[in-house]
Scaffold this motif. Structure first.
Motif, PDB file in Angstrom:
ATOM      1  N   MET A 181       0.824  -1.201   0.000  1.00 13.91           N
ATOM      2  CA  MET A 181       0.000   0.000   0.000  1.00 13.91           C
ATOM      3  C   MET A 181       0.863   1.258   0.000  1.00 13.91           C
ATOM      4  SD  MET A 181      -2.984   1.271  -0.296  1.00 13.91           S
ATOM      5  CE  MET A 181      -4.189   0.003   0.064  1.00 13.91           C
ATOM      6  N   TYR A 182       1.987   1.219   0.688  1.00 13.20           N
ATOM      7  CA  TYR A 182       2.927   2.343   0.658  1.00 13.20           C
ATOM      8  C   TYR A 182       3.300   2.651  -0.794  1.00 13.20           C
ATOM      9  CZ  TYR A 182       7.236   5.037   1.413  1.00 13.20           C
ATOM     10  OH  TYR A 182       8.215   6.006   1.389  1.00 13.20           O
ATOM     11  N   LYS A 183       3.660   1.608  -1.541  1.00 15.67           N
ATOM     12  CA  LYS A 183       4.076   1.817  -2.924  1.00 15.67           C
ATOM     13  C   LYS A 183       2.902   2.243  -3.800  1.00 15.67           C
ATOM     14  CE  LYS A 183       8.147  -1.080  -2.693  1.00 15.67           C
ATOM     15  NZ  LYS A 183       8.866  -2.292  -3.141  1.00 15.67           N
ATOM     16  N   ALA A 184       1.727   1.690  -3.540  1.00 16.68           N
ATOM     17  CA  ALA A 184       0.554   2.066  -4.324  1.00 16.68           C
ATOM     18  C   ALA A 184       0.223   3.551  -4.150  1.00 16.68           C
ATOM     19  CB  ALA A 184      -0.638   1.210  -3.925  1.00 16.68           C
ATOM     20  N   VAL A 185       0.339   4.035  -2.914  1.00 15.01           N
ATOM     21  CA  VAL A 185       0.080   5.455  -2.657  1.00 15.01           C
ATOM     22  C   VAL A 185       1.167   6.308  -3.303  1.00 15.01           C
ATOM     23  CG1 VAL A 185      -0.096   7.222  -0.869  1.00 15.01           C
ATOM     24  CG2 VAL A 185      -1.236   5.011  -0.555  1.00 15.01           C
ATOM     25  N   ARG A 186       2.433   5.924  -3.120  1.00 14.05           N
ATOM     26  CA  ARG A 186       3.552   6.677  -3.686  1.00 14.05           C
ATOM     27  C   ARG A 186       3.504   6.725  -5.212  1.00 14.05           C
ATOM     28  NH1 ARG A 186       5.419  10.154  -0.013  1.00 14.05           N
ATOM     29  NH2 ARG A 186       6.659   9.214   1.664  1.00 14.05           N
ATOM     30  N   GLU A 187       3.003   5.649  -5.818  1.00 14.21           N
ATOM     31  CA  GLU A 187       2.907   5.619  -7.282  1.00 14.21           C
ATOM     32  C   GLU A 187       1.688   6.361  -7.814  1.00 14.21           C
ATOM     33  OE1 GLU A 187       3.220   1.707  -8.990  1.00 14.21           O
ATOM     34  OE2 GLU A 187       4.875   1.134  -7.657  1.00 14.21           O
ATOM     35  N   GLY A 188       0.840   6.850  -6.920  1.00 18.56           N
ATOM     36  CA  GLY A 188      -0.343   7.584  -7.356  1.00 18.56           C
ATOM     37  C   GLY A 188      -1.478   6.705  -7.837  1.00 18.56           C
ATOM     38  N   LEU A 189      -1.448   5.428  -7.457  1.00 19.48           N
ATOM     39  CA  LEU A 189      -2.513   4.511  -7.866  1.00 19.48           C
ATOM     40  C   LEU A 189      -3.761   4.677  -7.016  1.00 19.48           C
ATOM     41  CD1 LEU A 189      -0.349   1.250  -8.115  1.00 19.48           C
ATOM     42  CD2 LEU A 189      -0.684   3.016  -9.873  1.00 19.48           C
ATOM     43  N   VAL A 190      -3.567   5.191  -5.795  1.00 15.45           N
ATOM     44  CA  VAL A 190      -4.639   5.285  -4.809  1.00 15.45           C
ATOM     45  C   VAL A 190      -4.872   6.739  -4.443  1.00 15.45           C
ATOM     46  CG1 VAL A 190      -5.361   4.635  -2.475  1.00 15.45           C
ATOM     47  CG2 VAL A 190      -4.057   3.020  -3.877  1.00 15.45           C
ATOM     48  N   ASP A 191      -6.120   7.158  -4.459  1.00 12.42           N
ATOM     49  CA  ASP A 191      -6.504   8.489  -3.992  1.00 12.42           C
ATOM     50  C   ASP A 191      -6.840   8.370  -2.507  1.00 12.42           C
ATOM     51  OD1 ASP A 191      -7.681  10.913  -3.362  1.00 12.42           O
ATOM     52  OD2 ASP A 191      -8.929  10.994  -5.163  1.00 12.42           O
ATOM     53  N   VAL A 192      -5.887   8.749  -1.638  1.00 17.53           N
ATOM     54  CA  VAL A 192      -6.095   8.550  -0.203  1.00 17.53           C
ATOM     55  C   VAL A 192      -7.236   9.403   0.328  1.00 17.53           C
ATOM     56  CG1 VAL A 192      -3.719   7.823   0.250  1.00 17.53           C
ATOM     57  CG2 VAL A 192      -4.313  10.252   0.397  1.00 17.53           C
ATOM     58  N   SER A 193      -7.541  10.504  -0.341  1.00 11.72           N
ATOM     59  CA  SER A 193      -8.631  11.363   0.120  1.00 11.72           C
ATOM     60  C   SER A 193      -9.994  10.716  -0.084  1.00 11.72           C
ATOM     61  CB  SER A 193      -8.588  12.721  -0.601  1.00 11.72           C
ATOM     62  OG  SER A 193      -8.960  12.589  -1.968  1.00 11.72           O
ATOM     63  N   ARG A 194     -10.025   9.642  -0.887  1.00  9.95           N
ATOM     64  CA  ARG A 194     -11.284   8.944  -1.182  1.00  9.95           C
ATOM     65  C   ARG A 194     -11.183   7.462  -0.820  1.00  9.95           C
ATOM     66  NH1 ARG A 194     -12.847  11.287  -7.215  1.00  9.95           N
ATOM     67  NH2 ARG A 194     -13.414  13.401  -6.563  1.00  9.95           N
ATOM     68  N   SER A 195     -10.340   7.130   0.137  1.00  6.67           N
ATOM     69  CA  SER A 195     -10.110   5.733   0.494  1.00  6.67           C
ATOM     70  C   SER A 195     -10.244   5.542   1.989  1.00  6.67           C
ATOM     71  CB  SER A 195      -8.709   5.296   0.026  1.00  6.67           C
ATOM     72  OG  SER A 195      -8.590   5.375  -1.380  1.00  6.67           O
ATOM     73  N   LEU A 196     -10.226   4.280   2.431  1.00  2.00           N
ATOM     74  CA  LEU A 196     -10.402   3.978   3.847  1.00  2.00           C
ATOM     75  C   LEU A 196      -9.859   2.590   4.140  1.00  2.00           C
ATOM     76  CD1 LEU A 196     -11.723   4.958   6.550  1.00  2.00           C
ATOM     77  CD2 LEU A 196     -13.771   3.693   5.842  1.00  2.00           C
ATOM     78  N   GLN A 197      -9.169   2.473   5.287  1.00  2.00           N
ATOM     79  CA  GLN A 197      -8.743   1.180   5.797  1.00  2.00           C
ATOM     80  C   GLN A 197      -9.616   0.809   6.996  1.00  2.00           C
ATOM     81  OE1 GLN A 197      -4.465   1.826   6.474  1.00  2.00           O
ATOM     82  NE2 GLN A 197      -4.057   0.856   4.507  1.00  2.00           N
TER      83      GLN A 197
END
Length: 319
Positions: A181-197
């Motif tokens: 998930m660290y890499k997914a966020v860093r690569e811009g694959l995930v919009d953290v402002s619209r996500s949730l764990q």
């Protein structure tokens, strides 16, 4: 269950004529596919492809998730007689679903694995289908997200897990189930402002802006509140759900490589997934089922139910 049909239906992984419909094959016999769907590499007219990724590079404690897809398929034979409870519709009759089989890869060329998986999912998406992936350790979600982000842009991700998998890892060559998930966020694959764990119960120094609901909060505030937070976070944005089976407490899913106490109960997960109906789900996965550590099969049963719920979620807005 249609007992009359069970007298004649067998090996529907190969013999079923339609891509839609329930199956009344005896659960204890016949060729095993996920939910008795037909095995097929032809995605013409297919809405959803279920595929297995038997990859297990190195989990934290107990290896074995490479056997997860096989165990999930076997556990799923208990499910295709009836529509999933509480949904009010039959996703197996609404959607054209196939078992696309497993990803083929050279186990001795680990570095080539991520690209092979991204290409595998890319092919499914190019055919106009969505994917539900049976893992495999949690690293597999990163190459999958790469394929999805190519098509949909940065994604909303709902991530069920005991661990954030956001630990820092800036080495692009490392293949690690705990830093995907660290890499997914860093690569811009995930919009953290619209996500949730959901279900987190281990420490992380930096969540990179990713919102989370820990397991205790789920217990205290309840499934309805969790769903409200999740729907508010993702809105109508394209959503991918990744479900690590260790989101469940070890009492409900002991067959995982990374068990952590204090987790979610199966009834909580069932309620949350059901009530997420209406989100714009475009794909999902179930990972880290490690059958060698659960001779009862309960973990695989839980994982198979999660996958069925993902199928029901996928079909809800496509009825």
């Amino acid at each position: 269950m249609a007992l009359e049909d069970a007298k004649t239906q067998v090996d529907q992984a190969f013999t079923r004529q339609s891509l839609r419909g329930l199956s009344h094959e005896n659960a204890f016999g016949g060729a095993v596919s996920f939910l008795r769907r037909r095995y097929s590499k032809d995605l013409s007219g297919v809405d959803l492809a279920v595929t297995g990724v038997p990859f297990d590079q190195a989990v934290t404690h107990r290896t074995g998730p490479r056997f997860g897809p096989r165990a999930l398929r076997e556990a799923s034979t208990l499910q295709p007689y009836d529509p999933p409870y509480g949904w009010g519709y039959d996703p197996l009759s609404t959607l054209s679903v196939v078992d696309y089989g497993d990803l083929a890869f050279d186990y001795a060329k680990t570095a080539a694995f991520p690209g092979a998986l991204t290409e595998h999912i890319r092919g499914i998406l190019a055919a106009g289908a969505g994917s539900i992936t049976l893992g495999g350790d949690h690293f597999i979600t990163l190459p999958i997200l790469r394929a999805y982000a190519e098509k949909f842009g940065p994604l909303s991700v709902i991530h069920f897990d005991a661990h954030s998998d956001l630990w820092q890892d800036d080495d692009p060559d490392r293949i690690d189930h705990g830093t995907f998930m660290y890499k997914a966020v860093r690569e811009g694959l995930v919009d953290v402002s619209r996500s949730l764990q959901i279900g987190i119960r281990t420490e992380c120094d930096d969540y990179l802006g990713m919102p989370y609901i820990d397991a205790r909060t789920v217990h205290e505030k309840g499934a309805t509140w969790v769903v409200e937070q999740a729907k508010s976070a993702v809105g109508d944005h394209p959503v991918y759900i990744t479900f690590d089976i260790d989101a469940l407490d070890p009492a409900f899913a002991p067959g995982t490589g990374t068990p952590v106490w204090g987790g979610l109960a199966s009834w909580q997960v069932a309620a949350i997934l059901r009530d997420l109906a209406g989100i714009n789900l475009i794909g999902g996965d179930v990972v880290e089922v490690s059958p060698p550590f659960d001779p009862t099969g309960a973990t695989a049963v839980a994982g198979a139910h999660v996958a069925m719920e993902l199928i029901a979620l996928y079909g809800w807005t496509r009825r």
